[in-house]
Write a protein that holds these residues in place. Structure first.
Motif, PDB file in Angstrom:
ATOM      1  N   ILE A 129     -25.171 -60.377  63.281  1.00 17.00           N
ATOM      2  CA  ILE A 129     -24.703 -59.372  64.242  1.00 17.00           C
ATOM      3  C   ILE A 129     -23.408 -59.813  64.918  1.00 17.00           C
ATOM      4  O   ILE A 129     -23.289 -60.962  65.340  1.00 17.00           O
ATOM      5  CB  ILE A 129     -25.784 -59.141  65.316  1.00 17.00           C
ATOM      6  CG1 ILE A 129     -27.037 -58.573  64.645  1.00 17.00           C
ATOM      7  CG2 ILE A 129     -25.311 -58.212  66.405  1.00 17.00           C
ATOM      8  CD1 ILE A 129     -28.199 -58.492  65.600  1.00 17.00           C
ATOM      9  N   GLU A 130     -22.471 -58.880  65.038  1.00 15.43           N
ATOM     10  CA  GLU A 130     -21.219 -59.127  65.767  1.00 15.43           C
ATOM     11  C   GLU A 130     -21.358 -58.518  67.165  1.00 15.43           C
ATOM     12  O   GLU A 130     -22.179 -57.615  67.371  1.00 15.43           O
ATOM     13  CB  GLU A 130     -20.039 -58.465  65.033  1.00 15.43           C
ATOM     14  CG  GLU A 130     -19.788 -58.987  63.627  1.00 15.43           C
ATOM     15  CD  GLU A 130     -19.234 -60.403  63.572  1.00 15.43           C
ATOM     16  OE1 GLU A 130     -18.683 -60.873  64.587  1.00 15.43           O
ATOM     17  OE2 GLU A 130     -19.380 -61.043  62.504  1.00 15.43           O
ATOM     18  N   PRO A 131     -20.528 -58.953  68.126  1.00 15.01           N
ATOM     19  CA  PRO A 131     -20.700 -58.466  69.506  1.00 15.01           C
ATOM     20  C   PRO A 131     -20.651 -56.939  69.658  1.00 15.01           C
ATOM     21  O   PRO A 131     -21.315 -56.397  70.520  1.00 15.01           O
ATOM     22  CB  PRO A 131     -19.540 -59.117  70.264  1.00 15.01           C
ATOM     23  CG  PRO A 131     -19.190 -60.320  69.487  1.00 15.01           C
ATOM     24  CD  PRO A 131     -19.506 -60.021  68.046  1.00 15.01           C
ATOM     25  N   ASP A 132     -19.878 -56.235  68.826  1.00 15.07           N
ATOM     26  CA  ASP A 132     -19.757 -54.782  69.029  1.00 15.07           C
ATOM     27  C   ASP A 132     -20.767 -53.963  68.228  1.00 15.07           C
ATOM     28  O   ASP A 132     -20.741 -52.733  68.277  1.00 15.07           O
ATOM     29  CB  ASP A 132     -18.336 -54.313  68.651  1.00 15.07           C
ATOM     30  CG  ASP A 132     -17.324 -54.877  69.621  1.00 15.07           C
ATOM     31  OD1 ASP A 132     -17.716 -55.122  70.793  1.00 15.07           O
ATOM     32  OD2 ASP A 132     -16.164 -55.097  69.220  1.00 15.07           O
ATOM     33  N   ASP A 133     -21.625 -54.611  67.475  1.00 18.37           N
ATOM     34  CA  ASP A 133     -22.589 -53.869  66.644  1.00 18.37           C
ATOM     35  C   ASP A 133     -23.625 -53.148  67.500  1.00 18.37           C
ATOM     36  O   ASP A 133     -24.119 -53.697  68.478  1.00 18.37           O
ATOM     37  CB  ASP A 133     -23.335 -54.831  65.700  1.00 18.37           C
ATOM     38  CG  ASP A 133     -22.449 -55.322  64.575  1.00 18.37           C
ATOM     39  OD1 ASP A 133     -21.429 -54.660  64.298  1.00 18.37           O
ATOM     40  OD2 ASP A 133     -22.776 -56.362  63.979  1.00 18.37           O
ATOM     41  N   ASP A 134     -23.937 -51.926  67.076  1.00 20.03           N
ATOM     42  CA  ASP A 134     -25.031 -51.202  67.728  1.00 20.03           C
ATOM     43  C   ASP A 134     -26.241 -51.280  66.798  1.00 20.03           C
ATOM     44  O   ASP A 134     -26.244 -50.676  65.734  1.00 20.03           O
ATOM     45  CB  ASP A 134     -24.633 -49.739  67.957  1.00 20.03           C
ATOM     46  CG  ASP A 134     -25.761 -48.980  68.631  1.00 20.03           C
ATOM     47  OD1 ASP A 134     -26.786 -49.608  68.976  1.00 20.03           O
ATOM     48  OD2 ASP A 134     -25.615 -47.755  68.799  1.00 20.03           O
TER      49      ASP A 134
ATOM     50  N   TYR B 273     -32.363 -52.704  76.430  1.00 20.82           N
ATOM     51  CA  TYR B 273     -31.630 -53.856  76.944  1.00 20.82           C
ATOM     52  C   TYR B 273     -32.267 -54.290  78.263  1.00 20.82           C
ATOM     53  O   TYR B 273     -32.763 -53.449  79.016  1.00 20.82           O
ATOM     54  CB  TYR B 273     -30.162 -53.493  77.179  1.00 20.82           C
ATOM     55  CG  TYR B 273     -29.416 -53.264  75.884  1.00 20.82           C
ATOM     56  CD1 TYR B 273     -28.916 -54.336  75.153  1.00 20.82           C
ATOM     57  CD2 TYR B 273     -29.232 -51.985  75.381  1.00 20.82           C
ATOM     58  CE1 TYR B 273     -28.249 -54.146  73.953  1.00 20.82           C
ATOM     59  CE2 TYR B 273     -28.570 -51.776  74.175  1.00 20.82           C
ATOM     60  CZ  TYR B 273     -28.083 -52.862  73.467  1.00 20.82           C
ATOM     61  OH  TYR B 273     -27.441 -52.661  72.277  1.00 20.82           O
ATOM     62  N   CYS B 274     -32.246 -55.587  78.537  1.00 21.99           N
ATOM     63  CA  CYS B 274     -32.806 -56.051  79.802  1.00 21.99           C
ATOM     64  C   CYS B 274     -32.019 -57.262  80.297  1.00 21.99           C
ATOM     65  O   CYS B 274     -31.362 -57.947  79.504  1.00 21.99           O
ATOM     66  CB  CYS B 274     -34.279 -56.403  79.656  1.00 21.99           C
ATOM     67  SG  CYS B 274     -34.697 -57.255  78.150  1.00 21.99           S
TER      68      CYS B 274
ATOM     69  N   PRO C  95     -41.737 -65.555  70.946  1.00 28.36           N
ATOM     70  CA  PRO C  95     -40.720 -65.668  69.895  1.00 28.36           C
ATOM     71  C   PRO C  95     -40.547 -64.348  69.146  1.00 28.36           C
ATOM     72  O   PRO C  95     -41.514 -63.650  68.889  1.00 28.36           O
ATOM     73  CB  PRO C  95     -41.278 -66.764  68.971  1.00 28.36           C
ATOM     74  CG  PRO C  95     -42.690 -66.977  69.358  1.00 28.36           C
ATOM     75  CD  PRO C  95     -42.888 -66.425  70.730  1.00 28.36           C
ATOM     76  N   GLY C  96     -39.301 -64.024  68.862  1.00 26.77           N
ATOM     77  CA  GLY C  96     -39.023 -62.806  68.102  1.00 26.77           C
ATOM     78  C   GLY C  96     -38.959 -61.563  68.971  1.00 26.77           C
ATOM     79  O   GLY C  96     -38.640 -60.488  68.501  1.00 26.77           O
ATOM     80  N   ARG C  97     -39.268 -61.686  70.264  1.00 24.39           N
ATOM     81  CA  ARG C  97     -39.238 -60.467  71.094  1.00 24.39           C
ATOM     82  C   ARG C  97     -37.841 -60.182  71.649  1.00 24.39           C
ATOM     83  O   ARG C  97     -37.373 -59.051  71.603  1.00 24.39           O
ATOM     84  CB  ARG C  97     -40.241 -60.583  72.242  1.00 24.39           C
ATOM     85  CG  ARG C  97     -40.111 -59.434  73.192  1.00 24.39           C
ATOM     86  CD  ARG C  97     -41.293 -59.198  74.057  1.00 24.39           C
ATOM     87  NE  ARG C  97     -41.047 -58.026  74.882  1.00 24.39           N
ATOM     88  CZ  ARG C  97     -41.862 -57.589  75.822  1.00 24.39           C
ATOM     89  NH1 ARG C  97     -42.994 -58.215  76.036  1.00 24.39           N
ATOM     90  NH2 ARG C  97     -41.566 -56.508  76.544  1.00 24.39           N
ATOM     91  N   TYR C  98     -37.214 -61.216  72.187  1.00 21.30           N
ATOM     92  CA  TYR C  98     -35.919 -60.987  72.835  1.00 21.30           C
ATOM     93  C   TYR C  98     -34.777 -61.542  71.999  1.00 21.30           C
ATOM     94  O   TYR C  98     -34.832 -62.687  71.540  1.00 21.30           O
ATOM     95  CB  TYR C  98     -35.881 -61.665  74.208  1.00 21.30           C
ATOM     96  CG  TYR C  98     -36.896 -61.093  75.164  1.00 21.30           C
ATOM     97  CD1 TYR C  98     -36.732 -59.828  75.707  1.00 21.30           C
ATOM     98  CD2 TYR C  98     -38.035 -61.823  75.504  1.00 21.30           C
ATOM     99  CE1 TYR C  98     -37.673 -59.295  76.580  1.00 21.30           C
ATOM    100  CE2 TYR C  98     -38.982 -61.294  76.378  1.00 21.30           C
ATOM    101  CZ  TYR C  98     -38.796 -60.031  76.909  1.00 21.30           C
ATOM    102  OH  TYR C  98     -39.731 -59.517  77.757  1.00 21.30           O
ATOM    103  N   LEU C  99     -33.763 -60.721  71.850  1.00 16.96           N
ATOM    104  CA  LEU C  99     -32.536 -61.180  71.200  1.00 16.96           C
ATOM    105  C   LEU C  99     -31.540 -61.383  72.336  1.00 16.96           C
ATOM    106  O   LEU C  99     -31.099 -60.412  72.974  1.00 16.96           O
ATOM    107  CB  LEU C  99     -32.066 -60.090  70.235  1.00 16.96           C
ATOM    108  CG  LEU C  99     -30.811 -60.343  69.427  1.00 16.96           C
ATOM    109  CD1 LEU C  99     -30.949 -61.596  68.581  1.00 16.96           C
ATOM    110  CD2 LEU C  99     -30.531 -59.141  68.528  1.00 16.96           C
ATOM    111  N   ILE C 100     -31.229 -62.653  72.625  1.00 17.81           N
ATOM    112  CA  ILE C 100     -30.330 -62.931  73.758  1.00 17.81           C
ATOM    113  C   ILE C 100     -28.890 -62.685  73.319  1.00 17.81           C
ATOM    114  O   ILE C 100     -28.388 -63.320  72.379  1.00 17.81           O
ATOM    115  CB  ILE C 100     -30.534 -64.372  74.276  1.00 17.81           C
ATOM    116  CG1 ILE C 100     -31.957 -64.489  74.840  1.00 17.81           C
ATOM    117  CG2 ILE C 100     -29.492 -64.728  75.327  1.00 17.81           C
ATOM    118  CD1 ILE C 100     -32.332 -65.855  75.357  1.00 17.81           C
ATOM    119  N   LEU C 101     -28.249 -61.756  73.992  1.00 20.55           N
ATOM    120  CA  LEU C 101     -26.900 -61.345  73.589  1.00 20.55           C
ATOM    121  C   LEU C 101     -25.829 -62.019  74.416  1.00 20.55           C
ATOM    122  O   LEU C 101     -24.750 -62.325  73.920  1.00 20.55           O
ATOM    123  CB  LEU C 101     -26.767 -59.823  73.741  1.00 20.55           C
ATOM    124  CG  LEU C 101     -27.753 -59.023  72.891  1.00 20.55           C
ATOM    125  CD1 LEU C 101     -27.737 -57.563  73.289  1.00 20.55           C
ATOM    126  CD2 LEU C 101     -27.420 -59.182  71.414  1.00 20.55           C
TER     127      LEU C 101
END
Ligand SMILES: Cc1cc2nc3c(=O)[nH]c(=O)nc-3n(C[C@H](O)[C@H](O)[C@H](O)COP(=O)(O)OP(=O)(O)OC[C@H]3O[C@@H](n4cnc5c(N)ncnc54)[C@H](O)[C@@H]3O)c2cc1C
Length: 326
Positions: A27-32, A146-147, A167-173
């Motif tokens: 994933i890149e920063p601008d990907d939706d 998002y949170c 694990p696997g729940r949150y994708l830290i952006l």
């Protein structure tokens, strides 16, 4: 967003273990990517730099990773710096010092990404990420929203956080660090006594040099850094061990007991420098297991189990892995 099917994860983990993932998404920063994954029916694994992971088999699911292409923070407001979760943590440390912001210098040269620094609450030389993390922005893959987490929401503890328990729940952006415009050297850790510290950059360089004198460089020997956590024991166990082994280093007192040196226990049990199959115990640091040439995850697991069994038998102390075994 880049999708790869049936791809080897060897370049994606610092142990250099050759397993395959059914799918890898970068994933890149601008990907939706909202709603892209069927979380309920699909196995998902979030991977940073793979520097604390040991793969024991092919991953029959989707591995999601954030691109490491971003080399600068996404934003700064006074002493608050917000960085992309896939940014290399050590690049962030250097950037902050270059921009007159201090605090992270003791975390120099820890492999891995900014996102994982919050998951793991990385720490070294008397500093931990939690001391500087202001907030964490993530995508909740379960609830598809998002949170934002404040520092307190993250429930940080020794190499631990809320994120590790789901694990696997949150994708830290994004992670926002709160730093200081004044450099106050943190020399609380004994090994830093006498280190040059006129500037934060000097301290960073000294710490980096000291780290790599004791650790295998990932480009030469794969490893996951410290393989075991320092065990915390009760007062009776600590004083029994101190009696039996007067040479045991003093333990750190913590809220829940006495934190022993796992490296000392492993060394004292006679494992330092030994190899089993294609995995070894690093000769300069008994806490580190390393890839002695094309090892498999099962070989790592097997050596770790032998060490755990032996330390338990000799000292009555249980060692828990710090590395994540998949
Ligand atoms: C030579 C060496 C030395 C080391 N020294 C230290 C040290 O001094 N101190 C220390 O604390 N650690 C140390 N480590 C361990 C490692 O560097 C840290 O645990 C680091 O934070 C792992 O980062 P990573 O990006 O490689 O994460 P990974 O190993 O890929 O993942 C670690 C965990 O974080 C999760 N994760 C990763 N990225 C994200 C994300 N964006 N969103 C949600 N979850 C995510 C993963 O699912 C996994 O649970 C060392 C490792 C090596 C190889």
């Amino acid at each position: 967003m880049n999708n790869h099917e049936k791809i080897s994860l060897k370049p994606y983990n610092t142990f250099g273990i050759d397993v395959r993932a059914r799918r890898l998404v970068v994933i890149e920063p601008d990907d939706d990517f909202r709603g892209k994954w069927e979380v309920e029916s699909e196995r998902l694994l979030v991977l940073g730099g793979g520097s604390n992971m040991v793969f024991t088999k092919d991953y029959d699911g989707t591995v999601i990773t954030l691109s490491h292409s971003v080399t600068q923070p996404l934003g700064r407001s006074d002493t608050l710096v917000t960085a992309w979760g896939g940014m290399v943590m050590d690049d962030l440390v250097q950037w902050t010092l270059d921009h007159g912001l201090y605090g992270l210098e003791n975390l120099s040269a820890i492999p891995g990404t900014v996102g994982a620094s919050a998951v793991q609450n990385v720490g070294a030389y008397g500093a931990e990420a939690k001391d500087f993390i202001h907030s964490v922005e993530a995508y909740d893959l379960l609830e598809r929203r998002y949170c934002t987490f404040s520092n307190a929401d993250c429930h940080f503890a020794y190499r631990d956080s809320l994120f590790k328990h789901q694990p696997g729940r949150y994708l830290i952006l994004r992670v926002t660090y709160c730093l200081s415009e004044t450099f106050i050297p943190n020399l609380s850790y004994k090994a830093l006594e006498g280190m040059p510290h006129d500037t934060a950059q000097q301290l960073r360089e000294a710490i980096t040099e000291m780290r790599w004198s004791k650790l295998p460089r990932p480009e030469e020997h794969g490893s996951a850094g410290s393989f075991f956590k320092n065990p915390v024991v009760d007062e009776t166990t600590y004083f029994r061990l101190k009696d039996e082994h007067p040479d045991m280093p003093n333990a750190y007192r913590s809220d829940n007991g006495y934190k022993l040196s796992a490296g000392w226990l492993i060394d004292k049990a006679g494992w330092k420098g030994r190899t089993q199959d294609r995995v070894g115990v690093w000769p300069k640091n008994a806490l580190v297991l390393y890839n002695a040439g094309g090892c498999s995850g099962d070989e790592v697991r097997s050596l770790a189990a032998s060490i755990q069994q032996d330390v338990k038998q000799k000292f009555g102390v249980a060692l828990d892995p710090e590395a994540i075994i998949i």
